[in-house]
Design an enzyme around this catalytic site. Sequence first.
Site, PDB file in Angstrom:
ATOM      1  N   LYS A 452      43.661  36.984  37.537  1.00  0.00           N
ATOM      2  CA  LYS A 452      42.278  36.823  37.981  1.00  0.00           C
ATOM      3  C   LYS A 452      41.466  35.940  37.068  1.00  0.00           C
ATOM      4  O   LYS A 452      41.841  35.678  35.930  1.00  0.00           O
ATOM      5  CB  LYS A 452      41.611  38.179  38.105  1.00  0.00           C
ATOM      6  CG  LYS A 452      41.563  38.946  36.802  1.00  0.00           C
ATOM      7  CD  LYS A 452      40.810  40.264  36.949  1.00  0.00           C
ATOM      8  CE  LYS A 452      40.806  40.966  35.605  1.00  0.00           C
ATOM      9  NZ  LYS A 452      39.925  42.112  35.532  1.00  0.00           N
ATOM     10  N   HIS A 498      41.030  37.835  46.562  1.00  0.00           N
ATOM     11  CA  HIS A 498      39.833  38.680  46.517  1.00  0.00           C
ATOM     12  C   HIS A 498      38.809  37.923  45.688  1.00  0.00           C
ATOM     13  O   HIS A 498      39.153  37.428  44.613  1.00  0.00           O
ATOM     14  CB  HIS A 498      40.067  39.995  45.779  1.00  0.00           C
ATOM     15  CG  HIS A 498      41.277  40.769  46.201  1.00  0.00           C
ATOM     16  ND1 HIS A 498      41.180  41.944  46.880  1.00  0.00           N
ATOM     17  CD2 HIS A 498      42.590  40.552  46.016  1.00  0.00           C
ATOM     18  CE1 HIS A 498      42.398  42.433  47.081  1.00  0.00           C
ATOM     19  NE2 HIS A 498      43.273  41.600  46.576  1.00  0.00           N
TER      20      HIS A 498
HETATM   21 ZN   LIG Z   1      39.453  43.005  47.382  1.00  0.00          ZN
END
Ligand SMILES: [Zn+2]
Length: 624
Positions: A452, A498
């Site tokens: 991330k 996401h």
């Molecule tokens: Zn998510």
Amino acid sequence: MNDRKTLDERQQMTDLERLRHSCSHVMATAILHIWPDAQFAYGPPVENGFYYDFDMPHRITPDEFEKIEAEMRKIAKDNQKFERRVLTRADAQAMAESGRLGGLADRPGNPSRFKLDLIDKIPEGEEISCFQNGDFIDLCAGPHVGYTSKCKNVKLMSVSASFYLGDESKGQLQRLYGTAFESKELLEEHLRRLEEAKKRDHRKLGREMGLFHIDEMVGQGLVLWKPKGALVRRALQEFITEELDKQGYSQVFTPHIGKLDLYRMSGHFPYYQESQYPAIAERDVLEKLADEDASCATLINGLSDGTYEGYLLKPMNCPHHIRIFASDPHSYRDLPVRLAEFGTVYRWEQSGELGGMTRVRGFTQDDAHLFCTPEQVAAEVTGCLDLVKKVLSTLGMNDYRVRLSLRDPESDKYVGSSENWDKAEASLREAVQTLGCEYTEEIGEAAFYGPKIDFVVKDVIGRDWQLGTVQVDYNLPVRFGLSYVGADNQPHIPVMIHRAPFGSMERFTGLLIEHFEGKFPTWLAPEQVRVLPISEKTLDTAEATTAKLADAGVRVTIDRSPDKIGAKIRTARLERVPYMLVIGAREAEDGTVSVRHRDHDDLGAKPLDQFIADLTQEIRSRSL
Ligand SMILES: [Zn+2]
Ligand SMILES: [Zn+2]
């Protein structure tokens, strides 16, 4: 007395830590000049300063700080040398018995009880040393600065209760905190920043400005957005939504709960239960278990292992969005699918950690999930980053850095193939490099399902705020069996991204309140204009002016109070309204408004139409 770290660790103490620790000796010396019986325990450097724990009958209050500081300044001026001496264990014990350690002289009948205990804790064979400055001798491993004159730029900050080495059974101590810097300028800069931070505290401003409220009766960590706060949030959401529209996102709405099965599939349940509100059992399950006189453990175990069905307040929006994606067949031609939602999620934070809008139990993420082909990942992540750049630059936050969290190849906590991880990490790295800002790579900080990117923004007074993330996920699409038909007519597994780059509306708004000190740019201000009639005589004109502004879409109010115009202006300024329009007899006659801005003086008279044209342009362009 410094922490008993290894010699190696002590030598790694930074120069500033060394200085601050030395100041704790000077502070102890000063306290003893005033209260010679004080018993000192433990005094390490800490982030932003130092403290010393001690015990004495007199309880120090903040109005005595000045007296102690004056004494510390005298000791600094004295320029005492910090002298180190090695002691045998027997000598050290004798000095503690006589009250000499941590004192200015022998103190018969008042042995240095904490020092005795600390000597006992020093492993056999390790060197025992003391440091002396002036008359003060303390058991200490060091290191220190050379002379007390270095310790002159100090400030005592606070006093609180503490326990000896954190042990409540040993009775309460007093902990006096101070801070110190190498120069007067650095100390003043630090104190100015603290003052500034206090002035900007979003909890204080949020209350004063009527933006939000946290109500014990509703629940800790559950933010109530009051009308003015809701206007700020709406303006922010409209702005973000406009940008999402431009980038081809589709907006969706999903409910606040979902079945446990959904979260079993996603892996959020029964794992991570400690950070969620407990599951909601179905009514018939509860009734059946009540009939059987079953225990709570039966219910909890049954919910965890799937014997019983129930619901969860959603801790994440992803599973809902995944089910939306899965509800239609997809071809590679319709990818990427970008589903966005200001989605509210619930997490169980420990109550001690809750405060204002920054640590909460329910919050609305600026969430989105992108479903794409592996080839599209890098471009999609770059798109996410562009959006962040746009939003931050519009808000005047140009100082930020990025953290790239990667897996620890040694660890086995990660799901998915190492080949997929390599691909995902390479895509993120590639995208981050297009940002042109500073970034660091952190091994072992990735989530279990993917690497991330995190954003850390510096606010106007130089504090770091961690915002949200962009995260690549090769795992959930597999768990949910997602697929699309590729150019080869075969089914393929999409990659999921996401992203909630601003984290949550709560946290982001808290940051904005502090960043702007409540003085939101006009487009974000809950009240953009206040109309101020000078007297009853111009009230009608003021009403008409207000109506015209409202018609133009401006958030406007009118001050109908009987106050004098000076007081009305003061109130509006205090409430941080960007524009004030004064309507007197002359303005009423010639159709002008006398314009004042909260940060500038009188801007002079303007025809009302001109003012409206200028203002709506300022709002539309989201000027700072
Ligand atoms: Zn998510
Ligand atoms: Zn020391």
